[in-house]
Motif scaffolding. Structure first.
Motif, PDB file in Angstrom:
ATOM      1  N   MET A 141       0.789  -1.234   0.000  1.00 26.82           N
ATOM      2  CA  MET A 141       0.000   0.000   0.000  1.00 26.82           C
ATOM      3  C   MET A 141       0.825   1.291   0.000  1.00 26.82           C
ATOM      4  SD  MET A 141      -2.921   1.108   2.610  1.00 26.82           S
ATOM      5  CE  MET A 141      -3.930  -0.317   2.340  1.00 26.82           C
ATOM      6  N   GLU A 142       1.921   1.318   0.734  1.00 28.85           N
ATOM      7  CA  GLU A 142       2.732   2.538   0.798  1.00 28.85           C
ATOM      8  C   GLU A 142       4.080   2.354   0.087  1.00 28.85           C
ATOM      9  OE1 GLU A 142       2.370   5.634   1.728  1.00 28.85           O
ATOM     10  OE2 GLU A 142       0.506   5.718   2.847  1.00 28.85           O
ATOM     11  N   SER A 143       4.166   1.375  -0.799  1.00 30.77           N
ATOM     12  CA  SER A 143       5.368   1.174  -1.642  1.00 30.77           C
ATOM     13  C   SER A 143       6.646   1.072  -0.813  1.00 30.77           C
ATOM     14  CB  SER A 143       5.535   2.328  -2.644  1.00 30.77           C
ATOM     15  OG  SER A 143       4.321   2.802  -3.123  1.00 30.77           O
ATOM     16  N   THR A 144       6.612   0.273   0.238  1.00 28.57           N
ATOM     17  CA  THR A 144       7.754   0.246   1.163  1.00 28.57           C
ATOM     18  C   THR A 144       8.733  -0.902   0.914  1.00 28.57           C
ATOM     19  OG1 THR A 144       6.205  -0.802   2.685  1.00 28.57           O
ATOM     20  CG2 THR A 144       6.738   1.508   3.086  1.00 28.57           C
ATOM     21  N   SER A 145       8.370  -1.880   0.080  1.00 28.40           N
ATOM     22  CA  SER A 145       9.222  -3.079  -0.029  1.00 28.40           C
ATOM     23  C   SER A 145      10.587  -2.785  -0.638  1.00 28.40           C
ATOM     24  CB  SER A 145       8.535  -4.156  -0.868  1.00 28.40           C
ATOM     25  OG  SER A 145       7.522  -4.750  -0.122  1.00 28.40           O
ATOM     26  N   ILE A 146      10.601  -2.001  -1.732  1.00 29.76           N
ATOM     27  CA  ILE A 146      11.903  -1.703  -2.352  1.00 29.76           C
ATOM     28  C   ILE A 146      12.732  -0.861  -1.378  1.00 29.76           C
ATOM     29  CG2 ILE A 146      13.046  -0.515  -4.284  1.00 29.76           C
ATOM     30  CD1 ILE A 146      10.711  -1.471  -6.064  1.00 29.76           C
ATOM     31  N   HIS A 147      12.059   0.003  -0.653  1.00 30.63           N
ATOM     32  CA  HIS A 147      12.781   0.784   0.360  1.00 30.63           C
ATOM     33  C   HIS A 147      13.403  -0.150   1.413  1.00 30.63           C
ATOM     34  CE1 HIS A 147      13.816   3.798   3.274  1.00 30.63           C
ATOM     35  NE2 HIS A 147      13.168   3.087   4.186  1.00 30.63           N
ATOM     36  N   PHE A 154       1.868   1.796  10.359  1.00 28.92           N
ATOM     37  CA  PHE A 154       1.417   2.851   9.447  1.00 28.92           C
ATOM     38  C   PHE A 154       0.423   2.284   8.423  1.00 28.92           C
ATOM     39  CE2 PHE A 154       2.272   5.918   5.875  1.00 28.92           C
ATOM     40  CZ  PHE A 154       1.739   7.030   6.505  1.00 28.92           C
ATOM     41  N   ILE A 155       0.688   1.082   7.958  1.00 32.43           N
ATOM     42  CA  ILE A 155      -0.216   0.465   6.967  1.00 32.43           C
ATOM     43  C   ILE A 155      -1.541   0.077   7.640  1.00 32.43           C
ATOM     44  CG2 ILE A 155      -0.497  -1.382   5.244  1.00 32.43           C
ATOM     45  CD1 ILE A 155       1.904   0.371   4.590  1.00 32.43           C
ATOM     46  N   VAL A 156      -1.454  -0.493   8.836  1.00 37.57           N
ATOM     47  CA  VAL A 156      -2.676  -0.903   9.544  1.00 37.57           C
ATOM     48  C   VAL A 156      -3.580   0.324   9.761  1.00 37.57           C
ATOM     49  CG1 VAL A 156      -3.582  -1.859  11.705  1.00 37.57           C
ATOM     50  CG2 VAL A 156      -1.579  -2.908  10.636  1.00 37.57           C
ATOM     51  N   LEU A 203      10.432  -2.571  10.520  1.00 30.86           N
ATOM     52  CA  LEU A 203       9.297  -3.228   9.861  1.00 30.86           C
ATOM     53  C   LEU A 203       8.010  -3.067  10.687  1.00 30.86           C
ATOM     54  CD1 LEU A 203       9.334  -4.770   7.201  1.00 30.86           C
ATOM     55  CD2 LEU A 203       9.371  -6.893   8.496  1.00 30.86           C
ATOM     56  N   GLU A 204       8.140  -3.151  12.002  1.00 29.98           N
ATOM     57  CA  GLU A 204       6.947  -3.014  12.845  1.00 29.98           C
ATOM     58  C   GLU A 204       6.352  -1.612  12.744  1.00 29.98           C
ATOM     59  OE1 GLU A 204       7.993  -6.401  16.192  1.00 29.98           O
ATOM     60  OE2 GLU A 204       8.303  -4.294  16.700  1.00 29.98           O
ATOM     61  N   ARG A 205       7.221  -0.610  12.595  1.00 27.80           N
ATOM     62  CA  ARG A 205       6.702   0.776  12.493  1.00 27.80           C
ATOM     63  C   ARG A 205       6.001   0.972  11.153  1.00 27.80           C
ATOM     64  NH1 ARG A 205      11.191   3.125  16.425  1.00 27.80           N
ATOM     65  NH2 ARG A 205       9.888   2.728  18.226  1.00 27.80           N
ATOM     66  N   ILE A 206       6.545   0.376  10.112  1.00 25.86           N
ATOM     67  CA  ILE A 206       5.870   0.458   8.805  1.00 25.86           C
ATOM     68  C   ILE A 206       4.539  -0.288   8.881  1.00 25.86           C
ATOM     69  CG2 ILE A 206       6.004  -0.302   6.394  1.00 25.86           C
ATOM     70  CD1 ILE A 206       8.998   0.366   6.470  1.00 25.86           C
TER      71      ILE A 206
END
Ligand code: FAD
Length: 496
Positions: free
Chosen positions: A339-345, A385-387, A379-382
């Motif tokens: 959802m927030e395009s975080t994987s590549i980051h 944010f998604i939840v 990862l937990e903070r991201i």
């Protein structure tokens, strides 16, 4: 390596040639080249996931670190610029907001801008929160500009995932990475339980000192061979399926991703220079595949260029991203959903951390512990944010959204929501990706309006407050009016 001083250069074996594998290879080769020997093995029988086309601004730093020329990279990957994400129908139906990469308004040392804006809203002299953010207004107007001398906007890219891997492959091989195309059939462990070699189908044993598992969701090394478990987060993130298809482009070329909620998840639209990437993320608990497929294809704005692909995933994290002599980077280390395009980051962060904590010599248990602790908290903070995007909603039109609203969320998130709701405060914590601006934009966008705010704003007269708010806004509209059209700028910047 096995906790002893290596006699020769450590041999790093990267398993997997998707985005994660080639980003890791390119970075290690360009930045640690003289210190290590690198081999990347990828299977021609096992495809890459083929999605992952929206990014966030820190990717620019990664490219600068590697000395990548921006226009060259954009040409090679048919990239466009991205200023944020528009979320439609998340907070409630027929309502949309943009989470941009920009800063909203001017904050003081005493209080963030949102406190002044909230006071202005109460007095009827403030407009929409987003109207005080340059990136957001530029996105809405389909405008964009950057230059090497002057980069007034904070931006990222939409890119073609397959082309990006190929682009990085050239860089890696040129920088000395040994590229092997073969399939890993077995993983041999030594007496200490470290990986000794990968048994390849055609070329035999591939020995190494450090193994980087970039084999995607399967986690062939760290998960299957070293048996490192996975913490499942699907009780907070219900979506576990995705459909993806590329279509022809629908003009105008937008400088933002569109995320539109539907009854059991959401769908994405990612504009590239030559085509659109489309995806439909959903929960199999609330929607069957046939209905998902039919709903998705009916919503496509343009002609598909290929068959719809179906993907499955479990959101969560690998319990240890680094175990024994194996580090997982990419989907093998966990997945929070796109959802927030975080994987590549997160790939960038995994690579950076690995280079900073690289096990050149000695007992590396402490390096490993630090690596794992930093990875977990990030990862937990991201995840929180998604939840937030699912949980803070007024939607009650489907069982999925009612379940999102009613779920018990992590304490770390409920504390943040309460602090914002009661007092208008959002803070960026240590090792946290998303800034105060992101938290504020999304919480407001999802319909959470602070009940109280800092009294510093109340000390201002109407004239002072209106003047301060108006000034920032006028500067933004003047700047936006001068910016070129996004599509024209991409064509001029990258060349046709
Ligand atoms: P993969 O692409 O799956 O690559 C795995 C590699 O391992 C392949 O080369 C394969 O051949 C190799 N391999 C596997 N097994 C073996 C074997 N036995 N022998 C040899 N080789 C092997 N991220 C973003 O940042 N932005 C997004 O917009 C975004 N959207 C996404 C949407 C969805 C639905 C999903 C599921 C993910 C999305 N992601 C996104 C995540 C993104 O796709 C991944 O982070 C990225 O593609 C990296 O994948 P990977 O390299 O880890 O794995």
């Amino acid at each position: 390596m096995n906790s002893t001083q290596p006699a020769t250069k450590p041999h790093v074996v990267i398993a997997g040639g998707g985005t994660a594998g080639w980003m890791t290879a390119a970075a290690l080769a360009r930045k640690l080249g003289p210190l290590v020997r690198i081999t990347l093995v990828e299977s021609s029988d096992i495809p890459t996931i083929g999605v992952g086309e929206a990014t966030i601004p820190p990717l620019r730093v990664f490219h600068q670190l590697l000395g990548i020329n921006e226009a060259e990279f954009m040409r090679a990957t048919s990239a466009t610029f991205k200023l944020g994400i528009e979320f439609a129908d998340f907070g409630q139906l027929n309502q949309r907001y943009i989470h941009s990469f920009g800063q909203t308004g001017q904050s003081s040392w005493l209080a963030e801008f949102i406190h002044f804006w909230r006071e202005g809203l109460d007095r009827g002299i403030a407009t929409d929160y987003g109207s005080y953010c340059l990136e957001l207004e530029a996105a809405k107007a389909n405008k964009f500009y950057t230059s090497a001398q002057n980069a007034p906007l904070n931006y990222a890219y939409h890119l073609d995932a397959g082309a990006y891997a190929t682009f990085l492959k050239h860089i890696s091989v040129q920088a000395g990475v040994n590229h092997v195309v073969d399939t890993i059939e077995q993983v041999t462990l030594n007496d200490a339980g470290h990986i000794d070699a990968l048994q390849l189908r055609q070329t035999g044993n591939l020995h190494g000192d450090l193994f980087v598992d970039c084999t995607g969701f399967r986690a062939r090394l760290l998960g299957e061979s070293l048996d490192v478990g996975y913490e499942d987060w699907s009780h907070w993130l219900f979506c576990d399926r995705a459909l993806a298809v590329q279509t022809e482009l629908t003009p105008p070329l937008k400088p933002y991703t569109i995320a539109s909620a539907h009854s059991a998840g959401w769908r994405w639209e990612i504009p590239l220079k030559h085509r659109m990437g489309n995806g439909f993320v959903y929960s199999s608990q609330y929607l069957d595949e046939t209905t998902a497929h039919d709903t998705f294809t009916a919503l496509l704005r343009n002609t598909p260029l290929q068959d719809v692909r179906s993907l499955q995933f479990t959101t969560g994290r690998r319990l240890k991203a680094w175990h024994k002599n194996c580090v997982a980077i990419g989907l093998s280390s966990g997945f929070v959903e796109p959802m927030e395009s975080t994987s590549i980051h997160l790939i960038v962060m995994g690579i950076t951390r690995l280079m900073q904590l690289f096990p050149y010599s000695g007992d590396y248990q402490h390096l490993q512990d630090e690596y794992n602790a930093q990875t977990q908290i990030e990862l937990e903070r991201i995840r929180d944010f998604i939840v937030l995007h699912y949980h803070v909603t007024q939607r009650d039109d489907s069982a999925f959204w009612r379940a999102c609203k009613d779920m018990v969320i992590p304490d770390s998130l409920s504390e943040r929501i309460e602090l914002f709701k009661e007092h208008g405060h959002a803070f960026q914590k240590a090792n946290e990706l998303f800034r105060v601006d992101s938290w504020s934009q999304v919480m407001l966008g999802q319909g959470l309006l602070p009940k109280n705010w800092h009294p510093a704003a109340k000390m201002m007269s109407d004239e002072q407050l209106a003047g301060a708010l108006k000034k920032g806004q006028m500067e933004i509209s003047q700047r936006v009016a001068q910016l070129p059209d996004h599509e024209a700028f991409v064509a001029q910047y990258c060349g046709q």
